[in-house]
Design a protein around this motif. Structure first.
Motif, PDB file in Angstrom:
ATOM      1  N   GLU A 168       0.744  -1.444   0.043  1.00  9.79           N
ATOM      2  CA  GLU A 168       0.049  -0.330   0.218  1.00  9.79           C
ATOM      3  C   GLU A 168       0.651   0.919   0.347  1.00  9.79           C
ATOM      4  OE1 GLU A 168      -2.453   1.117   3.180  1.00  9.79           O
ATOM      5  OE2 GLU A 168      -4.553   0.853   2.193  1.00  9.79           O
ATOM      6  N   THR A 169       2.449   1.089   0.823  1.00 14.04           N
ATOM      7  CA  THR A 169       2.913   2.889   0.807  1.00 14.04           C
ATOM      8  C   THR A 169       4.024   2.077  -0.200  1.00 14.04           C
ATOM      9  OG1 THR A 169       4.214   1.628   2.930  1.00 14.04           O
ATOM     10  CG2 THR A 169       1.808   2.771   2.846  1.00 14.04           C
ATOM     11  N   GLY A 170       4.546   0.984  -0.017  1.00 13.38           N
ATOM     12  CA  GLY A 170       6.155   0.629  -1.297  1.00 13.38           C
ATOM     13  C   GLY A 170       6.919   0.367  -0.448  1.00 13.38           C
ATOM     14  N   LYS A 171       7.133   0.658   0.780  1.00 13.70           N
ATOM     15  CA  LYS A 171       7.835   0.799   2.007  1.00 13.70           C
ATOM     16  C   LYS A 171       7.795  -1.217   2.532  1.00 13.70           C
ATOM     17  CE  LYS A 171       9.652   2.558   6.760  1.00 13.70           C
ATOM     18  NZ  LYS A 171      10.807   3.234   6.377  1.00 13.70           N
ATOM     19  N   ALA A 205      10.681   2.654  -2.101  1.00 11.98           N
ATOM     20  CA  ALA A 205       9.297   3.025  -1.698  1.00 11.98           C
ATOM     21  C   ALA A 205       8.507   3.128  -3.071  1.00 11.98           C
ATOM     22  CB  ALA A 205       8.737   3.506  -0.858  1.00 11.98           C
ATOM     23  N   ASP A 206       9.233   4.418  -3.570  1.00 10.74           N
ATOM     24  CA  ASP A 206       8.008   5.061  -4.790  1.00 10.74           C
ATOM     25  C   ASP A 206       8.521   4.530  -5.957  1.00 10.74           C
ATOM     26  OD1 ASP A 206      11.165   5.925  -5.135  1.00 10.74           O
ATOM     27  OD2 ASP A 206      10.556   7.848  -5.663  1.00 10.74           O
ATOM     28  N   THR A 207       9.651   3.598  -6.382  1.00 11.66           N
ATOM     29  CA  THR A 207      10.071   2.641  -7.404  1.00 11.66           C
ATOM     30  C   THR A 207       8.798   1.294  -7.512  1.00 11.66           C
ATOM     31  OG1 THR A 207      11.367   3.145  -7.157  1.00 11.66           O
ATOM     32  CG2 THR A 207      11.165   0.933  -8.093  1.00 11.66           C
ATOM     33  N   ILE A 208       8.566   0.982  -6.005  1.00 13.64           N
ATOM     34  CA  ILE A 208       7.387   0.105  -6.203  1.00 13.64           C
ATOM     35  C   ILE A 208       6.256   0.313  -5.836  1.00 13.64           C
ATOM     36  CG2 ILE A 208       6.488  -1.686  -4.228  1.00 13.64           C
ATOM     37  CD1 ILE A 208       9.739  -2.026  -2.824  1.00 13.64           C
ATOM     38  N   LEU A 209       6.099   1.064  -5.386  1.00 16.43           N
ATOM     39  CA  LEU A 209       4.269   1.677  -4.971  1.00 16.43           C
ATOM     40  C   LEU A 209       4.398   2.056  -6.989  1.00 16.43           C
ATOM     41  CD1 LEU A 209       1.834   2.383  -3.243  1.00 16.43           C
ATOM     42  CD2 LEU A 209       2.559   4.617  -3.587  1.00 16.43           C
TER      43      LEU A 209
END
Length: 853
Positions: free
Chosen positions: A708-711, A832-836
């Motif tokens: 949900e956050t990419g973290k 995290a932004d890459t994943i999300l």
């Protein structure tokens, strides 16, 4: 986030050092007390009467020429004592190998100061003053104008038709072939290195539109292009073929101690206080940079705050305070700031790579076609591109392989070796493909690695002119995979169901890793004193790995001397130390335990001879143990103290007036300087070695990703090492865990970011590219080692500094892919932004090829 503090450096696994009293046992190193109490002196801690301070003026442009320079206002300031420019530097000097071959100086190489900066942040000049504030104010008064020149920061952009070149002469290095050796003469000196231009066509770049790395022409050079086996047939017979592009980051070394240096002159000798990985090997490097005789160089480097490859033989920047000191006739201290360290402190080059791999249905790699492009910076070529190919060929044993590589010059800060140079990048390119292949073929991740893992004297790289391929001395990584999988509870974790609870998804990953584990041919030097104490004369650098001390326990073990009766002398060439290896490439443990073993046996032989001369009989009638030399089966004997006293009386080869003819000239000079102080013993490692020495690590990791956050968090981590015989468990654990964390940094956050319009470094502070902290590393970290001796070295030990890095990075990347899928990222680090963004888009959203994003 897990609240439990990390469990680090726990020496689990077998009991190490069976059958030994010192080898494989933990102990308190001789420098520990000084380090924990603050008594250890690093370069910045030294002071001298009348000492000046210098500051650097750095280039604001990525490529240019100094058109106008006015120093008058700065020189007129009270407290300013001198200014050093490129015009004050000595000419680049040729060097001479031990066999008499002349290596021509690279007149286009880095010199410390320049009037034609090749990257933003390159030092132009240095000001010496009574304090740093005065020096900084003087720099503000200097009037300087630059002619701006075209610049390139992206290796692919400089390859494009009409793309900018990093240097006036081109965008890559080229070394012309050496002329053939004439019968009865020394080998001819290789010609000076040149800069040439390589450009690809628009047709070559067509695939870049699809996110695939283009693959154009590669110069005809054995290091840049090679192959073995039938690659095309391998792809034709493959059950699965994958063709992937991946980009690794440029990462600064981030040593806690920057390359600060203090220098002064006395009686025609330059005294240099600096940090270096390789103490005695740095002396000839300083002499070459200063264009002076090595006998006039005094180096003091008792403690070094990390190197990781960036301080192999210190840094050429040390000549700045040395030359300023001579010009101003006063000691000069140059303290390097963190921002300056980011510019001149070296970094790992990024690799833009493309890997095509063909697999059988059982997972065996039938063919590999690998292409590596390295972002080199503007100066001397790093070896990461060719090394990446050799490591892949060893670690994954493809039945056929083609390798091509280019090392491209760019107007970015200089690169250098960083732990596992080339190997880390090659492994990070290959491992995600192996993990993806296992998923597509329905195979277990351990099984696909085991079927491809090297074993025994595994071959690697291309064939030589005689048609033979190089091979390793040994490899037991299959055992490391098996034992590591059992310890990590791999099967239970893989079978866990469900993987996802709410927005949290767990993923597990495994990676193999390897790198060179040692060299041969260096010296040991030992002094047994008349009071019975033994002193080991160590030319190794003290960079925090403890090998400067650890290796000498081998000699003590051979002589049967308790460790509390031993001293280690290190930290300066004035202390009469032995010629030792460069502490880089994980050489030291292997190379210097061999030297320590050789000098231990030589000392034992000398003691037996002394006993025979004093007490009668033959040398072989005597044994050495428990601080004595005594007749076998009982009878007369003498203490080591008495033997040392007798050595002084005998003189010659026994007290250092004569030396072992095999040892290096530095060792001979040191032995003669110790003459008359006791039994002086020197020896060179002449043991045979069949193969090339490599060490290996099997690494396991588990992550938890919030989709949900990419973290994500790193939950669990295990590194299982194949490093031969364990020499010092606590130090080994520190290296395995520490270098694993270095690799983890490449996976989770460390990278350079640059402004493509201005060619300016944006990530110029520590926190912009920070190494992992205790808040970032896995909640649980463990290590273990096989403790299987390498058969081609007398102690059985190999080095470990490099191999964990690739495993630390790739195990995390593979665990992330297991959690979120194979189509989320194509470059490291993964944020995290890459994943999300990629999960929302259904495909990787980062630019697939652009450098420095």
């Amino acid at each position: 986030m897990p609240s439990k503090l990390p469990e680090q450096n726990k020496p689990t696994g077998p009991e190490y050092g069976k059958g030994h009293k010192l080898i494989g046992k933990n102990y308190q190193t001789l420098d520990l007390y000084a380090k924990v109490t603050g008594r250890s002196k690093y370069a910045e801690d030294f002071r001298a009467d009348g000492m000046l301070f210098c500051k650097l003026l750095l280039s604001p442009v990525p490529h240019g020429r100094v058109k106008h320079l006015d120093l008058s206002a700065a020189l007129a300031m009270p407290g300013v004592k001198g200014i050093l420019t490129e015009d004050d530097l000595p000419a680049p000097a040729d060097s001479l190998t031990d066999n008499g071959t002349v290596i021509k100086a690279n007149k286009l190489g880095e010199r410390g100061l320049t009037n034609e900066p090749l990257y933003q942040g390159e030092p132009i000049l240095a000001v010496a003053a009574v304090d740093e504030l005065t020096a900084a104010e003087a720099i503000e008064k200097i009037k300087i104008e630059f002619e701006r020149l075209p610049f390139a920061i992206d290796p692919l952009e400089t390859l494009r038709p009409g793309g900018p070149n990093a240097r006036v002469g081109g965008n890559t290095w080229y070394r012309p072939p050496a002329p053939p050796q004439k019968p009865g003469e020394r080998p001819a000196a290789p010609p000076p290195i040149e800069v040439r231009e390589v450009k690809w066509t628009e047709a070559d770049f067509a695939e870049a539109k699809e996110g695939r790395m283009p693959m154009g022409h590669v110069p005809d050079d054995p290091a840049s292009s090679w192959s073995y086996g039938d690659v095309e047939s391998g792809f034709k017979n493959a059950a699965l073929v994958l063709d992937e592009t991946f980009v690794t980051p440029d990462t600064s070394h981030q040593c806690l101690e920057p390359r600060t240096t203090m220098a002064y002159w006395q009686n025609g000798k330059v005294h240099v206080f600096t940090g270096t990985q390789s103490m005695i090997q740095t002396v000839p490097a300083i002499a070459r940079w200063m264009n002076m005789d090595p006998s006039n160089v005094v180096l003091v480097s008792e403690y070094t705050g990390g190197g990781f490859g960036s301080k192999g033989t210190a840094a050429i920047s040390l000549i700045i305070p040395a030359l300023l000191s001579k010009k101003c006739n006063a000691p000069v201290m140059m303290r390097i700031t963190r921002e300056e360290e980011h510019f001149i402190g070296r970094a790992r080059p990024s690799l833009t790579g493309r890997m095509k791999a063909g697999f059988s249905k059982e997972g065996r790699i039938l063919a590999v076609d690998m292409f590596s492009i390295i972002n080199n910076g503007p100066y001397d070529a790093v070896g990461d591109a060719p090394t990446s190919g050799r490591i892949v060929s060893l670690l994954y044993q493809p039945q056929a392989m083609r390798f091509r590589g280019l090392t491209m010059l760019t107007n970015t800060p200089p690169r250098g070796a960083q732990s596992a140079p080339g190997g880390m990048q090659g492994i990070t390119l290959m491992e995600p493909i192996l993990a993806k292949a296992a998923r597509k073929l329905g195979l277990d991740q351990i099984a696909i690695r085991r079927i491809n893992a090297p074993e025994g004297k595994a071959p690697f790289g291309p064939a030589n002119r005689q048609g033979k391929r190089a091979y390793a001395t040994s490899s037991f990584i299959k055992q490391a995979l098996d034992q590591g999988a059992e310890k990590f509870n791999w099967n239970e974790r893989v079978a866990r169901n469900p993987k996802r609870i709410g927005t949290k998804v767990r993923g597990v990953g495994v990676s193999m890793s390897c790198y060179s584990g040692g060299s041969v041919g260096f010296d040991g030097l030992t002094l047994i004193k008349p009071d019975g104490r033994i002193c080991f004369q160590s030319g190794i650098g003290n960079l925090g790995t403890e090998s400067v001390i650890d290796v000498h326990r081998v000699t003590a073990e051979i002589l049967g001397v308790p460790w509390d009766k031993c001293d280690v002398c290190w930290g300066s060439n004035t202390k009469n130390v032995a010629w030792s290896c460069v502490s880089g490439g994980s050489q030291t443990t292997h190379a210097m335990t061999r030297a320590a073993h050789a000098v231990g046996l030589e000392a034992k032989r000398r003691l037996q001879e002394i006993a025979a001369k004093s007490l009668g009989g033959k040398p072989e009638d005597y044994e050495v143990a428990n601080e004595r030399v005594f007749r076998k089966g009982g009878g007369a004997g003498m203490t080591l103290a008495q033997a040392a006293q007798m050595a002084i009386q005998l003189g010659g080869i026994y007290d250092g007036h004569e030396t072992n003819p095999d040892v290096n000239r530095y060792t001979k000079a040191s032995a003669k300087a110790l003459a008359g102080q006791g039994l002086v013993v020197s020896a060179r490692d002449t043991y045979p070695r069949d193969g090339n020495t490599y060490s290996y690590v099997a690494t396991f990791a588990e992550v938890e990703v919030d989709v949900e956050t990419g973290k994500y968090h790193l939950v669990d981590f295990l590194a299982y090492a194949d490093v031969g015989s364990v020499l010092h468990p606590r130090a080994l654990g520190g290296q395995v865990m520490g270098r694993s964390i270095l690799g983890i940094g490449h996976a989770i956050g460390q990278k350079w970011v640059m402004d493509p319009e201005q060619g300016a470094m944006l990530s110029r502070r520590f926190h912009h590219s920070k190494p992992p902290t205790i808040l970032d590393i896995p909640a649980k970290m463990e290590w273990a080692a096989l403790d299987i001796p390498d058969p081609e070295t007398p102690v059985g030990s190999r080095g470990i500094g490099e191999p964990p890095v690739g495993g630390g990075c790739s195990a995390i990347l593979n665990a992330l892919a297991d959690a979120v899928g194979d189509e989320v990222f194509r470059r490291a680090p993964v944020n995290a932004d890459t994943i999300l963004a990629s999960l929302e888009a259904g495909h990787p959203t980062q630019h697939p090829l652009m450098a420095h994003i």
